[in-house]
Design a protein around this motif. Structure first.
Motif, short mmCIF file in Angstrom:
data_model
loop_
_atom_site.label_atom_id
_atom_site.label_comp_id
_atom_site.label_asym_id
_atom_site.label_seq_id
_atom_site.Cartn_x
_atom_site.Cartn_y
_atom_site.Cartn_z
N ILE A 186 0.84 -1.18 0.00
CA ILE A 186 0.00 0.00 0.00
C ILE A 186 0.88 1.25 0.00
CG2 ILE A 186 -1.92 -1.12 1.18
CD1 ILE A 186 -1.04 0.31 3.75
N GLY A 187 0.36 2.32 -0.56
CA GLY A 187 1.03 3.61 -0.54
C GLY A 187 0.11 4.65 0.06
N LEU A 188 0.62 5.42 1.02
CA LEU A 188 -0.16 6.46 1.71
C LEU A 188 0.51 7.81 1.46
CD1 LEU A 188 -0.64 4.60 5.11
CD2 LEU A 188 -2.29 4.75 3.24
N ASN A 189 -0.30 8.79 1.12
CA ASN A 189 0.20 10.12 0.79
C ASN A 189 -0.58 11.14 1.61
OD1 ASN A 189 0.71 12.63 -0.47
ND2 ASN A 189 1.22 11.61 -2.38
N PHE A 190 0.11 11.75 2.59
CA PHE A 190 -0.55 12.67 3.50
C PHE A 190 0.02 14.09 3.38
CE2 PHE A 190 -0.67 8.56 5.91
CZ PHE A 190 -2.03 8.32 5.74
N ASN A 191 -0.79 15.04 3.78
CA ASN A 191 -0.36 16.44 3.89
C ASN A 191 0.26 16.93 2.58
OD1 ASN A 191 0.00 18.91 5.11
ND2 ASN A 191 1.87 18.31 6.22
N GLU A 192 -0.47 16.70 1.49
CA GLU A 192 -0.04 17.15 0.16
C GLU A 192 1.35 16.66 -0.21
OE1 GLU A 192 -0.49 21.35 0.19
OE2 GLU A 192 -2.69 21.29 0.08
N GLY A 193 1.62 15.40 0.13
CA GLY A 193 2.88 14.79 -0.25
C GLY A 193 4.03 15.02 0.70
N LYS A 194 3.80 15.72 1.81
CA LYS A 194 4.89 15.97 2.75
C LYS A 194 5.22 14.73 3.58
CE LYS A 194 4.25 20.97 3.10
NZ LYS A 194 4.00 22.12 3.99
N VAL A 197 4.15 7.16 2.96
CA VAL A 197 4.46 5.86 3.55
C VAL A 197 4.22 4.79 2.49
CG1 VAL A 197 3.97 4.22 5.40
CG2 VAL A 197 3.74 6.69 5.82
N ALA A 198 5.22 3.93 2.29
CA ALA A 198 5.10 2.81 1.35
C ALA A 198 5.40 1.53 2.10
CB ALA A 198 6.04 2.99 0.18
N ALA A 199 4.41 0.65 2.19
CA ALA A 199 4.58 -0.65 2.84
C ALA A 199 4.42 -1.73 1.78
CB ALA A 199 3.56 -0.84 3.96
N SER A 200 5.38 -2.64 1.67
CA SER A 200 5.34 -3.63 0.60
C SER A 200 5.89 -4.96 1.08
CB SER A 200 6.13 -3.13 -0.62
OG SER A 200 7.42 -2.73 -0.25
N THR A 201 5.51 -6.03 0.36
CA THR A 201 5.94 -7.37 0.72
C THR A 201 6.13 -8.21 -0.54
OG1 THR A 201 5.42 -9.30 2.11
CG2 THR A 201 3.59 -8.28 0.93
N HIS A 202 6.95 -9.21 -0.41
CA HIS A 202 7.08 -10.24 -1.45
C HIS A 202 7.11 -11.59 -0.73
CE1 HIS A 202 8.76 -12.77 -4.66
NE2 HIS A 202 8.25 -11.87 -5.47
N ILE A 203 6.19 -12.50 -1.11
CA ILE A 203 6.04 -13.77 -0.42
C ILE A 203 6.00 -14.89 -1.44
CG2 ILE A 203 4.62 -15.13 1.16
CD1 ILE A 203 3.37 -12.46 2.09
N GLY A 204 6.93 -15.81 -1.33
CA GLY A 204 6.93 -16.95 -2.24
C GLY A 204 8.12 -17.84 -1.99
N PRO A 205 8.14 -19.05 -2.57
CA PRO A 205 9.30 -19.94 -2.45
C PRO A 205 10.46 -19.39 -3.26
CG PRO A 205 7.31 -21.16 -3.10
CD PRO A 205 7.02 -19.70 -3.28
N GLU A 206 11.64 -19.32 -2.66
CA GLU A 206 12.82 -18.77 -3.35
C GLU A 206 14.02 -19.71 -3.32
OE1 GLU A 206 12.41 -16.24 -5.12
OE2 GLU A 206 10.49 -15.59 -4.30
N THR A 207 13.95 -20.78 -2.54
CA THR A 207 15.06 -21.71 -2.45
C THR A 207 15.10 -22.59 -3.70
OG1 THR A 207 14.86 -21.76 -0.04
CG2 THR A 207 16.10 -23.55 -1.07
N PRO A 208 16.26 -22.75 -4.32
CA PRO A 208 16.34 -23.61 -5.50
C PRO A 208 15.80 -25.01 -5.25
CG PRO A 208 18.36 -22.35 -5.26
CD PRO A 208 17.55 -22.09 -4.03
#
Length: 368
Positions: A186-194, A197-208
């Motif tokens: 999600i991205g949150l933009n407050f007070n006219e861009g002042k 907040v960017a919250a992000s995730t990546h979830i998945g199998p990554e082991t060969p």
């Protein structure tokens, strides 16, 4: 339609001159006392610029040649090219962007192809980073790129919701386990861009060769423009790999202050904990990053991890953008000093012999 690009070249001086020639814990500035052509990049792009209520489309194609490409290849796409050379080609991004005027005034954007990650305060593009060196979070706590589909829903003027499916972390034509992953946030933009907040995730199998045990990579980045001159940025990171129950977590705090129209000063502090010694590594051979990603053994004995270590680092520097005539009008110079230290008595630095590491770096970016 726009064609643009940049050239980034720098050097990092290490007064200890380690025998392995490595600044441990670094990627893009990994070589000690050796000048690097980090990036020569060209972009072909049509950015989205939708009119209210109208469909729009765009695309981006970004090509790179340089030493940074060693670390950001995705499997199956230039990952075996020029494996013995320190400077290599890469296709950083290649995607189609579609805008649909649905649901809300902001509508829905759909990105299809290969694109850089949502996560973290720092980017592959040096122009959006204050410092030449990167944090442990950027190097080891988040992905570099993905291949798949990503939707961005502009729910309100202050809320964006992102979600999509990828082939995994730094994975493209080939996959090391043939499993899909989720990427979003999600991205949150407050007070006219002042405050952003960017919250992000990546979830998945990554082991060969393991398509079921998950790796969780998470980041929250908060940017606060305190006033016209002073900006704060806070980067939080948490990673968990289920195969070995390996956890890593950290925080990086930045402050930048604009002195005048050509000079900005900045400082960055970071603490990063690698609980099982799973994440932080120094790749000595030019092809070892791709060998590790693909599940092959690394071949250079100087490719080593740092063990169960809590890393502390502080970096100070300035950005200089001198007034110059064309074609040098886009010149930026970034000198910095940096001090890294193990906070729990391990010795990962300078050929695995020291608790700390001091470096002085400088690079120049010419944008065109």
């Amino acid at each position: 339609f726009k064609i643009s690009g940049w050239i980034d070249s720098g050097i990092t001086f290490n007064p200890d001159s380690p025998q392995d020639n490595q600044n441990f814990g670094r990627f893009f500035d990994d070589r000690a006392n050796e000048p690097l052509l980090n990036q020569a990049v060209i972009n072909f792009e049509r950015a989205l610029a939708p009119q209210p209520g109208e469909f729009d489309w765009g695309f981006k194609l970004q090509l790179m040649y340089g030493s940074d490409a060693r670390f950001i290849h995705s499997l199956g796409l230039f990952s075996d090219t020029a494996a013995t050379s320190i400077v290599q080609p890469d296709l950083v991004e290649a995607y189609l962007n579609l805008h649909f005027p649905v649901f809300t005034e902001g509508g829905l954007d759909l990105k299809l192809g290969k694109f850089v990650t949502l996560e973290g305060a720092e980017t592959i593009d040096p122009r959006t980073n204050f410092f030449y060196s990167h944090t442990y979070i950027f190097n080891f706590g988040i992905p570099f790129d993905h291949t798949g589909a990503l939707a961005t829903f502009h729910a309100t003027k202050w809320l964006d919701i992102m979600g999509g499916v990828t082939r995994g972390v730094n994975t493209s034509i080939d996959d090391n386990n043939d499993a899909l992953a989720f990427h979003g946030g999600i991205g949150l933009n407050f007070n006219e861009g002042k405050v952003v907040v960017a919250a992000s995730t990546h979830i998945g199998p990554e082991t060969p060769n393991n398509d079921h045990d998950l790796r969780y990579l998470n980041a929250i980045t908060t940017t606060w423009k305190i006033n016209d001159k002073l900006t704060s940025m806070t980067d939080l990171n948490y990673a968990l790999d289920e195969v070995t129950d390996a956890k890593a977590y950290g925080i990086a705090q930045y402050f930048t202050y604009t002195i005048n129209n050509w000079l900005t000063a900045g400082i960055r502090g970071e603490i990063f904990r690698d609980e099982q010694g799973f994440y932080v590594v120094s790749f000595a051979d030019n092809h070892d990053p791709m060998r590790a990603l693909g599940g092959e053994p690394t071949i250079d004995p100087r490719t080593v991890g740092g063990g169960k270590t809590t890393y502390g680092a502080i970096t100070a520097g300035v950005n200089i953008k001198p007034p110059m005539p064309k074609p040098l009008a886009g010149l930026a110079i970034r000198p910095e000093i940096r001090y890294d230290r193990s906070l729990n008595n391990t010795r990962p630095f300078n050929n695995s012999s020291d608790r700390d590491q001091f470096t002085v770096g400088i690079d120049c970016i010419l944008t065109f």
